[in-house]
Write an enzyme that holds these catalytic residues in place. Structure first.
Site, PDB file in Angstrom:
ATOM      1  CG  HIS A  28      -0.205  -0.172   2.520  1.00 39.86           C
ATOM      2  ND1 HIS A  28       0.028  -1.416   3.075  1.00 39.86           N
ATOM      3  CD2 HIS A  28       0.348   0.726   3.371  1.00 39.86           C
ATOM      4  CE1 HIS A  28       0.685  -1.276   4.213  1.00 39.86           C
ATOM      5  NE2 HIS A  28       0.900   0.015   4.408  1.00 39.86           N
ATOM      6  CG  HIS A  52       7.815  -2.226  14.352  1.00 44.52           C
ATOM      7  ND1 HIS A  52       8.505  -3.281  13.785  1.00 44.52           N
ATOM      8  CD2 HIS A  52       6.844  -1.904  13.464  1.00 44.52           C
ATOM      9  CE1 HIS A  52       7.978  -3.568  12.611  1.00 44.52           C
ATOM     10  NE2 HIS A  52       6.968  -2.757  12.397  1.00 44.52           N
ATOM     11  CG  ASP A  53       4.374  -4.738  13.844  1.00 50.95           C
ATOM     12  OD1 ASP A  53       3.893  -3.598  13.837  1.00 50.95           O
ATOM     13  OD2 ASP A  53       4.852  -5.278  12.819  1.00 50.95           O
ATOM     14  CD  GLU A  61       4.523  -7.526   8.724  1.00 52.36           C
ATOM     15  OE1 GLU A  61       4.078  -7.261   9.854  1.00 52.36           O
ATOM     16  OE2 GLU A  61       4.136  -6.941   7.699  1.00 52.36           O
ATOM     17  NE  ARG A  66       5.402   0.934  16.772  1.00 52.11           N
ATOM     18  CZ  ARG A  66       4.566   1.032  15.743  1.00 52.11           C
ATOM     19  NH1 ARG A  66       4.138   2.229  15.344  1.00 52.11           N
ATOM     20  NH2 ARG A  66       4.153  -0.051  15.112  1.00 52.11           N
ATOM     21  NE  ARG A  89       9.310  -6.322   8.319  1.00 55.60           N
ATOM     22  CZ  ARG A  89       8.149  -5.766   8.635  1.00 55.60           C
ATOM     23  NH1 ARG A  89       7.711  -4.721   7.957  1.00 55.60           N
ATOM     24  NH2 ARG A  89       7.413  -6.246   9.611  1.00 55.60           N
ATOM     25  CG  ASP A 146       1.991   1.498  18.346  1.00 55.93           C
ATOM     26  OD1 ASP A 146       2.647   2.429  18.838  1.00 55.93           O
ATOM     27  OD2 ASP A 146       1.305   1.599  17.318  1.00 55.93           O
ATOM     28  CG  ASP A 206       4.622  -3.560   6.271  1.00 54.64           C
ATOM     29  OD1 ASP A 206       4.869  -4.015   7.389  1.00 54.64           O
ATOM     30  OD2 ASP A 206       3.591  -2.916   6.007  1.00 54.64           O
TER      31      ASP A 206
END
Length: 593
Positions: free
Chosen positions: A253, A437-438, A371, A486, A341, A482, A343
């Site tokens: 996206h 980060h997820d 991912e 972070r 990487r 999150d 996404d």
């Protein structure tokens, strides 16, 4: 007599159960009901050279893993002419025997018929181009993941007007603290001191949010972070230190504020980019200029999840495909990055990823990481990715050690299944992480128990695949999901947990000094104790063997045996003798060969 459970027998040719490990060797795997078989024999020959069965060779298959439901049997063969036909002779624990072929099961008196050919599974030919070809350096890589906006503010002149004092305010999904590329450069000595040799950066391209997964311009560094000259300086300095660089790309996206999507918003069905996206109907909605989320599920166009600020690319559109592939090649060719990487990789079409692999490998072998949170064999056939984020392994370790929600038996089940889900030559390319980060930070998942935390990382570092450290884990940073995972990196060393930092440094050194403990060795469970939660496993190759004792318990546990040649993980007193004592959540490694 208890007969073999035939419905549990499984083999699939040209899959993770039968694949070319390299240009000479085939790996063949059979799955069966747990404790149902006594012996598995592989019959194999060249599909064009039966000679009334005289040229069939036989080899006994070894058990490569077991769960509470299934056993796996594995063998390596080296067909002289790069092809093979084969079938299995299976003997049950009660002595009954049966042949298993591509055409089903045959009783043992049909052996002569089977040896005449035409019944076996077939591996037609070991085409070199079809073999997984992961860059060799990945086997020696330890990744360090950075969320750039929160790592270090090295150039205050880049600060936005709304930048907050570093680490002095709670993070939110939308606030900024000024992390940038100069900040990363300033702290490369930290990475070098830690011992990592791979740097994974979350997105750094121009975007609106602090996370930068809503790309505005793929060809520009976000001005919050710096510019291309600064990025080139970062890559060059990393390479001088022996550190590979991996960028994060979002090709599923684009950001709502990108000129490409704004052309669609402005010109609607007359936009030259309208076919670059999956649009249900016109007009497409106009979003709040200051927003980053929306709660309307029924939009007129497809998006990532239900986020209207992330319209989904149609990567099958020739113009959109060409544009994104030019992005992929640009950063490899112009800036010499080592890896991508990708996404939301599983939502992009396979043809695009096949073209992507060819594009980024034109200059040099580029590591490609997808991912994907679920089973991913469809992307790991040598034509698309080198590995995926290994969340199968992540969840097994977190559930057993960090959360303690599963038993030692279930842990074994899930690890064995994970290690048989992908071919061996794919396992080396897996990205093994415990947080990111997820997710919530591992220390928080461990309930702030440092010993649990170190045990989880210790197990990770003795697994095949490239381990990853999420920035700050090495000094004891915590945080829920999150935005708390972070938080700003802590640079006041007086606030670091030095026990954790020293342990991480040593853990990396041990993996580097004993490569069989990492991606150069084969993993196998030796024993588990469901009462004490003591797990014993080994890593080995033809010339080396290491036995690892892991105590996932709050109690001290003793293990009897013969112990010598202990590998020092963190200045422990080395133990020789017939008994060892495992501290709560302790781990000890012995080199036995």
């Amino acid at each position: 007599m208890i007969m073999i459970e035939r419905t549990a027998i499984l083999h699939v040719p040209k899959s993770n159960f039968a694949y070319a490990q390299d240009q000479d060797n085939l790996h063949i795997i059979l799955k069966a009901k747990h404790n149902d078989l006594k012996k598995v024999t592989l019959f194999y020959s060249d599909p064009f050279d039966f000679n009334d069965g005289l040229n069939f060779k036989t080899v006994i298959m070894e058990k490569s893993g077991e769960t509470s439901l299934f056993d796996y049997y594995k063998i390596t063969i080296a067909p002289k002419d790069k092809r093979a036909t084969y079938f299995f002779e299976i003997e049950g624990t009660s002595g009954d025997k049966v042949f298993y072929t591509e055409k089903g099961f045959f009783e043992i008196d049909k052996k002569t018929t089977l040896l005449k050919g035409g019944y076996g599974f077939t591996f037609p030919w070991m085409n070199p181009i079809d073999i997984q070809n992961t860059p060799s350096w990945i086997k020696d890589t330890v990744w360090y993941q950075i969320f750039p906006e929160r790592f270090a503010n090295g150039d205050p002149s880049l600060n936005r007007k709304d930048v907050l004092p570093w680490g002095q305010v709670d993070p939110t999904p939308n606030n900024f603290f000024g992390g940038d590329l100069q900040g990363i450069i300033d702290h490369l000595d930290h990475l070098q001191d830690l011992g990592v040799n791979g740097l994974y950066l979350c997105p750094i391209f121009k975007a609106y949010t602090n996370h930068k997964y809503d790309t505005i311009d793929y060809f520009e560094i976000d001005p919050d972070f710096g510019d291309k000259a600064k990025f080139k300086e970062l890559v060059d300095k990393c390479h001088k230190l022996g550190i590979k660089v991996m960028l994060d790309a979002v090709f599923n996206h684009i950001g709502y504020r990108s000129p490409i999507w704004q052309d669609v918003v402005k010109n609607q069905q007359n936009s030259k980019y309208k076919d670059w996206f999956f649009i249900k109907k016109f007009p497409v909605e106009t979003m709040d200029a200051g927003g980053v989320e929306n709660s309307v599920k029924e939009l007129s166009y497809y998006t990532f999840a239900y986020t209207g600020y992330m319209p989904k690319f149609n990567t099958a559109n020739p113009a959109a495909k060409e544009y994104l592939l030019s992005v992929a090649s640009y950063w490899v060719e112009e800036f010499n990055i080592d890896a991508w990487r990708l996404d939301v990789a599983n939502e992009v079409d396979h043809e695009f990823w096949r073209a992507f692999r060819k594009t980024v490998n034109q200059k040099q072998p580029t590591y490609i990481l997808g991912e994907i949170w679920t089973e991913a064999n469809a992307w790991l056939k040598g034509d698309q990715f080198d590995g995926v984020m290994n969340y199968f392994l992540t969840s097994a370790i977190n559930d057993f050690i960090a959360k303690q929600t599963i038993s030692a038996a279930e842990f074994q089940n899930r690890v064995v299944d994970a290690m048989h889900t992908y071919p061996d030559n794919v396992q080396v390319g897996m990205f093994n992480c415990l947080d990111s980060h997820d997710t919530a930070r591992l220390l928080t998942t461990c309930g702030e128990n440092i010993d649990k935390f170190l045990l989880a990382y210790s197990f990770l570092f003795t697994c095949t695949g490239a381990p990853s450290i999420y920035y700050g884990d090495e000094i004891g940073m915590n945080g829920e999901n999150d935005p708390w995972c972070r938080k700003c990196m802590e640079w006041v060393q007086g606030k670091w947990n030095q026990k954790i930092f020293k342990y991480f440094k040593n853990l990396i050194q041990v993996r580097q000094q004993h490569p069989v403990l990492g991606s150069y060795g084969t993993f196998a469970f030796v024993s588990i104790d469901v009462k004490t939660n003591v797990v014993v496993y080994k890593k080995y190759d033809e010339n080396n063997e290491y036995i690892i004792y892991m105590n996932n318990s709050e109690k001290v546990n003793s293990v009897k045996g013969s112990f010598k040649n202990q590998i020092d993980l963190i200045s422990n007193v080395k133990e020789d003798g017939t008994e060892i004592s495992l501290e709560p959540f302790g781990i000890k490694i012995f080199k036995t060969k």
